[in-house]
Design a protein around this motif. Structure first.
Motif, PDB file in Angstrom:
ATOM      1  N   ALA A  94      39.427  47.075  35.743  1.00  0.00           N
ATOM      2  CA  ALA A  94      37.754  46.475  37.270  1.00  0.00           C
ATOM      3  C   ALA A  94      37.906  44.997  37.107  1.00  0.00           C
ATOM      4  N   VAL A  95      37.964  44.025  36.274  1.00  0.00           N
ATOM      5  CA  VAL A  95      37.926  42.613  36.122  1.00  0.00           C
ATOM      6  C   VAL A  95      39.665  42.520  36.623  1.00  0.00           C
ATOM      7  N   SER A  96      40.252  42.786  35.881  1.00  0.00           N
ATOM      8  CA  SER A  96      41.843  42.919  36.971  1.00  0.00           C
ATOM      9  C   SER A  96      41.645  42.840  38.859  1.00  0.00           C
ATOM     10  N   ALA A  97      41.427  44.023  38.666  1.00  0.00           N
ATOM     11  CA  ALA A  97      40.590  44.245  40.299  1.00  0.00           C
ATOM     12  C   ALA A  97      40.006  43.361  40.791  1.00  0.00           C
ATOM     13  N   ALA A  98      38.474  42.842  40.410  1.00  0.00           N
ATOM     14  CA  ALA A  98      38.165  42.027  40.915  1.00  0.00           C
ATOM     15  C   ALA A  98      38.083  40.481  40.856  1.00  0.00           C
ATOM     16  N   LEU A  99      38.981  40.590  39.911  1.00  0.00           N
ATOM     17  CA  LEU A  99      40.091  38.858  40.005  1.00  0.00           C
ATOM     18  C   LEU A  99      41.048  38.771  40.562  1.00  0.00           C
ATOM     19  N   GLY A 100      41.603  39.921  40.891  1.00  0.00           N
ATOM     20  CA  GLY A 100      42.942  39.473  42.075  1.00  0.00           C
ATOM     21  C   GLY A 100      42.081  39.715  43.358  1.00  0.00           C
ATOM     22  N   GLY A 101      41.204  40.887  43.232  1.00  0.00           N
ATOM     23  CA  GLY A 101      40.863  41.056  45.093  1.00  0.00           C
ATOM     24  C   GLY A 101      40.780  39.890  45.296  1.00  0.00           C
ATOM     25  N   ALA A 102      39.590  38.638  44.566  1.00  0.00           N
ATOM     26  CA  ALA A 102      39.138  37.606  44.482  1.00  0.00           C
ATOM     27  C   ALA A 102      39.899  36.441  44.923  1.00  0.00           C
ATOM     28  N   ARG A 320      48.822  41.293  43.030  1.00  0.00           N
ATOM     29  CA  ARG A 320      50.130  41.567  41.894  1.00  0.00           C
ATOM     30  C   ARG A 320      48.647  41.687  40.577  1.00  0.00           C
ATOM     31  N   VAL A 321      48.288  40.523  40.484  1.00  0.00           N
ATOM     32  CA  VAL A 321      46.612  40.986  39.352  1.00  0.00           C
ATOM     33  C   VAL A 321      46.425  42.066  39.464  1.00  0.00           C
ATOM     34  N   GLY A 322      45.026  42.363  40.541  1.00  0.00           N
ATOM     35  CA  GLY A 322      44.929  43.137  41.148  1.00  0.00           C
ATOM     36  C   GLY A 322      45.060  44.710  41.290  1.00  0.00           C
ATOM     37  N   VAL A 342      37.380  50.536  44.835  1.00  0.00           N
ATOM     38  CA  VAL A 342      36.330  50.131  44.931  1.00  0.00           C
ATOM     39  C   VAL A 342      35.786  48.865  44.035  1.00  0.00           C
ATOM     40  N   VAL A 343      36.571  48.720  43.140  1.00  0.00           N
ATOM     41  CA  VAL A 343      35.643  47.065  42.896  1.00  0.00           C
ATOM     42  C   VAL A 343      36.908  46.286  44.068  1.00  0.00           C
ATOM     43  N   ALA A 344      37.959  46.242  43.950  1.00  0.00           N
ATOM     44  CA  ALA A 344      38.998  45.235  44.558  1.00  0.00           C
ATOM     45  C   ALA A 344      38.147  44.766  45.878  1.00  0.00           C
ATOM     46  N   VAL A 345      38.615  46.173  47.203  1.00  0.00           N
ATOM     47  CA  VAL A 345      38.329  45.619  48.336  1.00  0.00           C
ATOM     48  C   VAL A 345      36.943  45.266  48.750  1.00  0.00           C
ATOM     49  N   PRO A 346      35.745  45.090  48.142  1.00  0.00           N
ATOM     50  CA  PRO A 346      34.709  44.711  48.372  1.00  0.00           C
ATOM     51  C   PRO A 346      34.754  42.517  47.718  1.00  0.00           C
TER      52      PRO A 346
END
Length: 370
Positions: A94-102, A320-322, A342-346
């Motif tokens: 979830a951390v990588s998804a959030a960081l990569g998404g940001a 790629r990170v996310g 659901v974490v990455a898109v927001p």
């Protein structure tokens, strides 16, 4: 005989991905979501063309996946596509998804683009689109160089117990899809009442193919339906960044890059992502065809070359990170109800919106002058 059958099957995959790419490129060019100003205004919440298209595509993907899951002859192919998506996430958290998404969201606002949209911009000859693509390729190289260290810090220590929302809630996928699709459809309808699409984009030209713009929700439905041939023929879902990694991995300079630490071998040897290269080529061709028919090719203003390059780099690196981009996480991942999506898109849109408001309201930079 088996070899011939295998070659025919491979040819069908590449043909399907190419045709799907052409439809993808043609449709998004008509939906106008590829225009940098449209994307940036979406991040400022003054233009909802992109949101209408995005929501419509996600809802259509959900319905498409539901139907494929319920039909006895296609449920196995749907299971395979789901497994491919889970496999592509690897040990993402979830951390990588959030960081990569940001990171991706920041890049989207800077470049006025996204990983899939840059292909449309190149095909439609948007000003400085090649700088965005070049930045994206450098982002892929940067990720290949830092992949090991990023994984060591962000990878999951144990395999996740659940991958999707329906698994987590222990509820059948279809039971969750119906109310979600109804909510999304109502939201798109409300947005259209609030701001009709004809007031947000320029509409000109006659005929279905020669017209400059289609309603964004129509474009979204068509893009969402593309999931069906991809699942049935290729056993995969919409996504583009893995294709960019595969493209970079097949450049003549790859052996030299690998000697100085770039880890691209797995992307070169992984033939399962090769179809995405054909898809990307088709997307560029589809955008070229659409913009030519409507006589708009080369007429769209781009963003500053530095923003184009820097935004392109951040977009791909963040993707790629996310573990996915706006197509991967946003359309396919949300359609499959993946927990990481659901974490990455927001995070993606939150960072994009924050960047846009920061540039305009804090640094007082007009968003159309960057």
């Amino acid at each position: 005989m088996p070899v011939t059958h295998s070659k025919e099957k491979t040819a069908v995959k590449y043909l399907t991905s190419s045709v799907a790419g052409v439809i993808f490129g043609f449709t998004l060019e008509k939906g106008r979501v590829f225009e940098p100003i449209v994307l940036r205004e979406q991040m400022l919440m003054t233009n909802f063309t992109m949101l209408k298209m995005f929501l419509s595509a996600s809802a259509t993907a959900m319905l498409s996946f539901s139907v494929l899951m319920m039909i006895p002859g296609t449920c196995n192919k749907m299971d395979r596509a789901l497994n491919e998506f889970v496999k592509s996430l690897g040990t993402k958290t979830a951390v990588s998804a959030a960081l990569g998404g940001a990171i991706l969201g920041c890049g989207m606002t800077l470049a006025g683009s996204c990983p899939g949209m840059v292909l449309i911009q190149v095909g439609a000859a948007v000003q400085n689109a090649w700088y965005t693509l070049l930045g994206a390729l450098f982002g892929a190289l940067l990720y290949a160089l830092t992949e090991c260290s990023v994984h060591c810090r962000l990878e999951a220590r144990h395999p996740p117990r659940y991958h999707t929302v329906d698994q987590y809630l222990e509820s059948p996928y279809f039971n969750l899809v119906l109310p979600l699709v109804a909510m999304i459809g109502t939201s798109v309808f409300a947005l259209e009442l609030l701001k009709p699409w004809t007031t947000e984009v320029e509409v000109s030209g006659d005929g279905i193919f020669a017209t400059r713009a289609w309603p964004p929700y129509v474009a979204g439905v068509i893009v969402g339906l593309l999931q069906i041939p991809l699942v049935l023929t290729i056993g995969d879902t919409l996504g583009t960044t893995s294709g960019l990694m595969a493209l970079v991995a097949r450049t003549p300079v790859t052996p030299l890059l690998e000697k100085i630490g770039f880890r691209l071998t797995k992307y070169r040897k992984n033939l399962t992502t090769l179809w995405q290269i054909f898809f990307m080529g088709g997307a560029i061709g589809g955008a070229f065809l659409s913009s030519t028919l409507s006589n708009t090719r080369g007429s769209i203003r781009g963003v500053h070359p530095l923003c184009s390059f820097g935004g392109g780099l951040l977009m791909i690196y963040g993707s790629r990170v996310g573990g996915g981009c706006t197509s991967g996480h946003g359309l396919s991942g949300m359609g499959l109800m993946m927990l990481l999506s659901v974490v990455a898109v927001p995070a993606m849109f939150g960072a994009g919106i924050s960047t846009a408001f920061l540039l305009k309201h804090v640094f007082d930079i007009p968003i159309d002058q960057l």
